[in-house]
Enzyme design. Sequence first.
Site, PDB file in Angstrom:
ATOM      1  N   GLU A   1      -2.248   0.694   8.913  1.00 17.73           N
ATOM      2  CA  GLU A   1      -0.917   0.518   8.359  1.00 17.73           C
ATOM      3  C   GLU A   1      -0.353   1.884   7.992  1.00 17.73           C
ATOM      4  O   GLU A   1      -1.034   2.692   7.350  1.00 17.73           O
ATOM      5  CB  GLU A   1      -0.951  -0.338   7.092  1.00 17.73           C
ATOM      6  CG  GLU A   1      -1.364  -1.776   7.302  1.00 17.73           C
ATOM      7  CD  GLU A   1      -1.404  -2.540   5.990  1.00 17.73           C
ATOM      8  OE1 GLU A   1      -0.877  -2.026   4.978  1.00 17.73           O
ATOM      9  OE2 GLU A   1      -1.984  -3.636   5.958  1.00 17.73           O
TER      10      GLU A   1
ATOM     11  N   ASP B   1       4.167  -0.872  -5.300  1.00 19.45           N
ATOM     12  CA  ASP B   1       3.167   0.188  -5.231  1.00 19.45           C
ATOM     13  C   ASP B   1       2.860   0.810  -6.590  1.00 19.45           C
ATOM     14  O   ASP B   1       3.754   1.002  -7.419  1.00 19.45           O
ATOM     15  CB  ASP B   1       3.631   1.290  -4.273  1.00 19.45           C
ATOM     16  CG  ASP B   1       3.757   0.792  -2.851  1.00 19.45           C
ATOM     17  OD1 ASP B   1       2.868   0.022  -2.447  1.00 19.45           O
ATOM     18  OD2 ASP B   1       4.722   1.148  -2.159  1.00 19.45           O
TER      19      ASP B   1
END
Length: 265
Positions: free
Chosen positions: A49, A60
């Site tokens: 990824e 995140d």
Amino acid sequence: MSRIQETFRCLADKQEKALIAYIMAGDPSLEDTEVYVRQLADAGADVIELGVPFSDPIADGPVIQQAAERALRAGTSLKKILATVRSIRTKTQVPLVLMAYYNSIFRYGEAAFCRDAVAAGVDGLIVPDMPPDEAGTIHPLAEAAGLDVIFLLAPTSPSKRQRRVARLSRGFIYYVSLTGITGAKLTDKADVEKKVREIRRYTKTPVAVGFGIATPDDARQVARIADGVIVGSALVKVIAEGDHGTVAGRLNAFTRSLKTATLPA
């Protein structure tokens, strides 16, 4: 059959689980990203990824947020990432997935992005802030272009959402193992196992587990539960904390230890 689907099929034939490695594209430069992708693939990562840096990454934690900031300061853009993917494709056929927030795709143009991503060699797409209910425009465009759209499920996802994601996801389903951000510690693996079993009632699409997997031992335990193990923050930390000249080697060694941990005993 896409590269992602073929990879999971071949691994299942060998009774192995996929190691899915995440790094931030452009951290610290796109030239480095090319090197790191090759190191990850050589070390056994089955799918890679590439994060698309964004200024407000809601899913995140600090490690990946800081990586995104470094990449943006280096001038990384979605267009440049696609050019990098095109270059990577001349050196490896490892499946590549872009993890991008929707704003980046919207600004690029949904149809143009899907077309250009596939032409560059991208195999899959994860959009953390795009639930399946809101994917009405991009999902058919991606499918028509041959791009696997991978949706996320969380511990709080009800059965209705599980069924919808099971129907729409291609390549694999991304199960977020905890209600938090990337980099948090995974503690309740029994609950993860229970949720993966629930998801599998609705689909034969592989289920990969991410968030909170930081060590080979974490990877070993999750590999017993899921079809794939996703490691992100721990790899991004290797890049952030290492001396530039030694990062590639350290990334390779750490990835090998993760892959070894996922193999059947």
